[in-house]
Design a protein around this motif. Structure first.
Motif, PDB file in Angstrom:
ATOM      1  N   VAL A 142       0.803  -1.231   0.000  1.00  0.00           N
ATOM      2  CA  VAL A 142       0.000   0.000   0.000  1.00  0.00           C
ATOM      3  C   VAL A 142       0.833   1.275   0.000  1.00  0.00           C
ATOM      4  O   VAL A 142       0.325   2.357  -0.318  1.00  0.00           O
ATOM      5  CB  VAL A 142      -0.998   0.053   1.185  1.00  0.00           C
ATOM      6  N   ALA A 143       2.113   1.178   0.350  1.00  0.00           N
ATOM      7  CA  ALA A 143       2.937   2.376   0.546  1.00  0.00           C
ATOM      8  C   ALA A 143       3.411   2.997  -0.753  1.00  0.00           C
ATOM      9  O   ALA A 143       3.882   2.305  -1.657  1.00  0.00           O
ATOM     10  CB  ALA A 143       4.138   2.039   1.424  1.00  0.00           C
ATOM     11  N   ARG A 144       3.307   4.296  -0.801  1.00  0.00           N
ATOM     12  CA  ARG A 144       3.920   5.072  -1.876  1.00  0.00           C
ATOM     13  C   ARG A 144       5.306   5.518  -1.423  1.00  0.00           C
ATOM     14  O   ARG A 144       6.171   5.819  -2.232  1.00  0.00           O
ATOM     15  CB  ARG A 144       3.044   6.287  -2.169  1.00  0.00           C
ATOM     16  N   GLN A 145       5.495   5.567  -0.093  1.00  0.00           N
ATOM     17  CA  GLN A 145       6.751   6.021   0.497  1.00  0.00           C
ATOM     18  C   GLN A 145       7.019   5.185   1.748  1.00  0.00           C
ATOM     19  O   GLN A 145       6.093   4.912   2.505  1.00  0.00           O
ATOM     20  CB  GLN A 145       6.610   7.511   0.868  1.00  0.00           C
ATOM     21  N   THR A 146       8.254   4.786   1.938  1.00  0.00           N
ATOM     22  CA  THR A 146       8.656   4.072   3.149  1.00  0.00           C
ATOM     23  C   THR A 146       9.723   4.899   3.844  1.00  0.00           C
ATOM     24  O   THR A 146      10.682   5.341   3.213  1.00  0.00           O
ATOM     25  CB  THR A 146       9.212   2.667   2.818  1.00  0.00           C
ATOM     26  N   VAL A 147       9.525   5.108   5.153  1.00  0.00           N
ATOM     27  CA  VAL A 147      10.473   5.883   5.941  1.00  0.00           C
ATOM     28  C   VAL A 147      10.850   5.055   7.166  1.00  0.00           C
ATOM     29  O   VAL A 147       9.974   4.651   7.937  1.00  0.00           O
ATOM     30  CB  VAL A 147       9.869   7.237   6.388  1.00  0.00           C
ATOM     31  N   SER A 148      12.130   4.806   7.335  1.00  0.00           N
ATOM     32  CA  SER A 148      12.608   4.120   8.533  1.00  0.00           C
ATOM     33  C   SER A 148      12.608   5.131   9.677  1.00  0.00           C
ATOM     34  O   SER A 148      13.092   6.247   9.524  1.00  0.00           O
ATOM     35  CB  SER A 148      14.018   3.586   8.314  1.00  0.00           C
ATOM     36  N   THR A 149      12.058   4.722  10.807  1.00  0.00           N
ATOM     37  CA  THR A 149      11.962   5.641  11.945  1.00  0.00           C
ATOM     38  C   THR A 149      13.073   5.429  12.973  1.00  0.00           C
ATOM     39  O   THR A 149      13.193   6.218  13.905  1.00  0.00           O
ATOM     40  CB  THR A 149      10.590   5.506  12.643  1.00  0.00           C
ATOM     41  N   ASP A 150      13.859   4.403  12.815  1.00  0.00           N
ATOM     42  CA  ASP A 150      14.935   4.121  13.765  1.00  0.00           C
ATOM     43  C   ASP A 150      15.951   5.256  13.827  1.00  0.00           C
ATOM     44  O   ASP A 150      16.417   5.739  12.788  1.00  0.00           O
ATOM     45  CB  ASP A 150      15.678   2.830  13.385  1.00  0.00           C
ATOM     46  N   GLY A 151      16.281   5.677  15.034  1.00  0.00           N
ATOM     47  CA  GLY A 151      17.341   6.656  15.246  1.00  0.00           C
ATOM     48  C   GLY A 151      17.029   8.049  14.735  1.00  0.00           C
ATOM     49  O   GLY A 151      17.944   8.850  14.553  1.00  0.00           O
ATOM     50  N   LYS A 152      15.762   8.340  14.480  1.00  0.00           N
ATOM     51  CA  LYS A 152      15.380   9.659  13.971  1.00  0.00           C
ATOM     52  C   LYS A 152      14.363  10.295  14.903  1.00  0.00           C
ATOM     53  O   LYS A 152      13.562   9.603  15.537  1.00  0.00           O
ATOM     54  CB  LYS A 152      14.746   9.537  12.585  1.00  0.00           C
ATOM     55  N   THR A 153      14.379  11.606  14.957  1.00  0.00           N
ATOM     56  CA  THR A 153      13.374  12.329  15.735  1.00  0.00           C
ATOM     57  C   THR A 153      12.083  12.400  14.912  1.00  0.00           C
ATOM     58  O   THR A 153      12.116  12.279  13.672  1.00  0.00           O
ATOM     59  CB  THR A 153      13.832  13.764  16.045  1.00  0.00           C
ATOM     60  N   PRO A 154      10.969  12.610  15.572  1.00  0.00           N
ATOM     61  CA  PRO A 154       9.710  12.795  14.825  1.00  0.00           C
ATOM     62  C   PRO A 154       9.818  13.930  13.795  1.00  0.00           C
ATOM     63  O   PRO A 154       9.265  13.823  12.696  1.00  0.00           O
ATOM     64  CB  PRO A 154       8.695  13.121  15.917  1.00  0.00           C
ATOM     65  N   GLU A 155      10.549  14.975  14.127  1.00  0.00           N
ATOM     66  CA  GLU A 155      10.709  16.099  13.214  1.00  0.00           C
ATOM     67  C   GLU A 155      11.486  15.688  11.957  1.00  0.00           C
ATOM     68  O   GLU A 155      11.148  16.101  10.845  1.00  0.00           O
ATOM     69  CB  GLU A 155      11.405  17.270  13.920  1.00  0.00           C
ATOM     70  N   GLN A 156      12.533  14.876  12.132  1.00  0.00           N
ATOM     71  CA  GLN A 156      13.308  14.402  10.982  1.00  0.00           C
ATOM     72  C   GLN A 156      12.444  13.510  10.079  1.00  0.00           C
ATOM     73  O   GLN A 156      12.523  13.594   8.850  1.00  0.00           O
ATOM     74  CB  GLN A 156      14.547  13.625  11.442  1.00  0.00           C
ATOM     75  N   ILE A 157      11.634  12.672  10.691  1.00  0.00           N
ATOM     76  CA  ILE A 157      10.754  11.787   9.923  1.00  0.00           C
ATOM     77  C   ILE A 157       9.732  12.616   9.162  1.00  0.00           C
ATOM     78  O   ILE A 157       9.478  12.375   7.966  1.00  0.00           O
ATOM     79  CB  ILE A 157      10.080  10.763  10.861  1.00  0.00           C
ATOM     80  N   ALA A 158       9.147  13.610   9.820  1.00  0.00           N
ATOM     81  CA  ALA A 158       8.194  14.496   9.162  1.00  0.00           C
ATOM     82  C   ALA A 158       8.840  15.214   7.988  1.00  0.00           C
ATOM     83  O   ALA A 158       8.230  15.347   6.915  1.00  0.00           O
ATOM     84  CB  ALA A 158       7.612  15.494  10.154  1.00  0.00           C
ATOM     85  N   ASP A 159      10.088  15.659   8.152  1.00  0.00           N
ATOM     86  CA  ASP A 159      10.817  16.306   7.061  1.00  0.00           C
ATOM     87  C   ASP A 159      10.905  15.396   5.845  1.00  0.00           C
ATOM     88  O   ASP A 159      10.680  15.834   4.713  1.00  0.00           O
ATOM     89  CB  ASP A 159      12.247  16.692   7.504  1.00  0.00           C
ATOM     90  N   GLU A 160      11.248  14.124   6.073  1.00  0.00           N
ATOM     91  CA  GLU A 160      11.360  13.161   4.958  1.00  0.00           C
ATOM     92  C   GLU A 160      10.030  12.995   4.243  1.00  0.00           C
ATOM     93  O   GLU A 160       9.975  12.937   3.015  1.00  0.00           O
ATOM     94  CB  GLU A 160      11.835  11.798   5.475  1.00  0.00           C
ATOM     95  N   ILE A 161       8.965  12.899   5.006  1.00  0.00           N
ATOM     96  CA  ILE A 161       7.635  12.707   4.417  1.00  0.00           C
ATOM     97  C   ILE A 161       7.239  13.942   3.619  1.00  0.00           C
ATOM     98  O   ILE A 161       6.767  13.823   2.478  1.00  0.00           O
ATOM     99  CB  ILE A 161       6.594  12.401   5.514  1.00  0.00           C
ATOM    100  N   LEU A 162       7.434  15.108   4.192  1.00  0.00           N
ATOM    101  CA  LEU A 162       7.036  16.357   3.528  1.00  0.00           C
ATOM    102  C   LEU A 162       7.854  16.607   2.265  1.00  0.00           C
ATOM    103  O   LEU A 162       7.334  17.147   1.281  1.00  0.00           O
ATOM    104  CB  LEU A 162       7.151  17.525   4.498  1.00  0.00           C
ATOM    105  N   GLU A 163       9.125  16.201   2.278  1.00  0.00           N
ATOM    106  CA  GLU A 163       9.971  16.364   1.095  1.00  0.00           C
ATOM    107  C   GLU A 163       9.394  15.602  -0.087  1.00  0.00           C
ATOM    108  O   GLU A 163       9.331  16.104  -1.211  1.00  0.00           O
ATOM    109  CB  GLU A 163      11.382  15.870   1.431  1.00  0.00           C
TER     110      GLU A 163
END
Length: 166
Positions: A142-163
């Motif tokens: 189902v995913a259009r985008q996969t983001v690993s959350t290990d070792g990242k802050t919520p803000e860094q993960i949000a940045d990846e998604i928004l990019e």
């Protein structure tokens, strides 16, 4: 009409936390289908599992997801098992679905060992590993985008998604 972004992933992947950050950044409402189910049922999900069983919970979940996918511009987080339903997976086609991937070790740390999650009763680590292995192909589907959350802050993960969202 549809959500701006839909977050999926196993327990402990950070769906609710990341959704809150994304909502704030986008100026959008965050909608969590697990919270919708609890509001509709008038009790916690763990009680729904005990009182009515998993099939009843999955029926409530399906209805909550169908309703949530009609909302425009929201950040939507789905329960970890939502992707088990073939109709839900079909409904997610064309949506910007983000699979929040997490390692087993990190998920166990985040979920904890004394959890009130009905599908993780018993040995949490073993149950979580089994769930993650069984569901991974469905998250990937189902995913259009996969983001690993290990070792990242919520803000860094949000940045990846928004990019990727543009």
């Amino acid at each position: 009409m549809s959500p701006t972004v839909v977050l999926v992933g196993p327990p402990g992947s950070g769906k609710s936390t990341i959704a809150a950050v994304l909502s704030a950044r986008l100026g959008a409402k965050h909608r969590d289908t697990d919270a919708d189910i609890e509001a509709t049922a008038g009790k916690p999900i763990s009680d729904i599992f005990v009182d009515e069983g998993e099939p009843h919970f999955r029926k409530l979940e399906r209805a909550a997801i169908t309703a949530a996918l009609q909302a425009d511009g929201e950040v939507l987080s789905l329960g970890g098992g939502a992707i088990l339903d073939a109709e839900t997976r079909a409904d997610l086609a064309g949506q910007h679905v983000v699979f929040l991937d997490v390692s087993l070790g990190e998920a166990v740390k985040r979920v904890g060992l004394g959890v009130a999650r009905p599908l993780l009763l018993g040995n949490v680590r073993t149950q979580l590993r089994t769930l993650m292995e069984a569901r991974r192909p469905l998250y990937d589907e189902v995913a259009r985008q996969t983001v690993s959350t290990d070792g990242k802050t919520p803000e860094q993960i949000a940045d990846e998604i928004l990019e990727k969202l543009g």
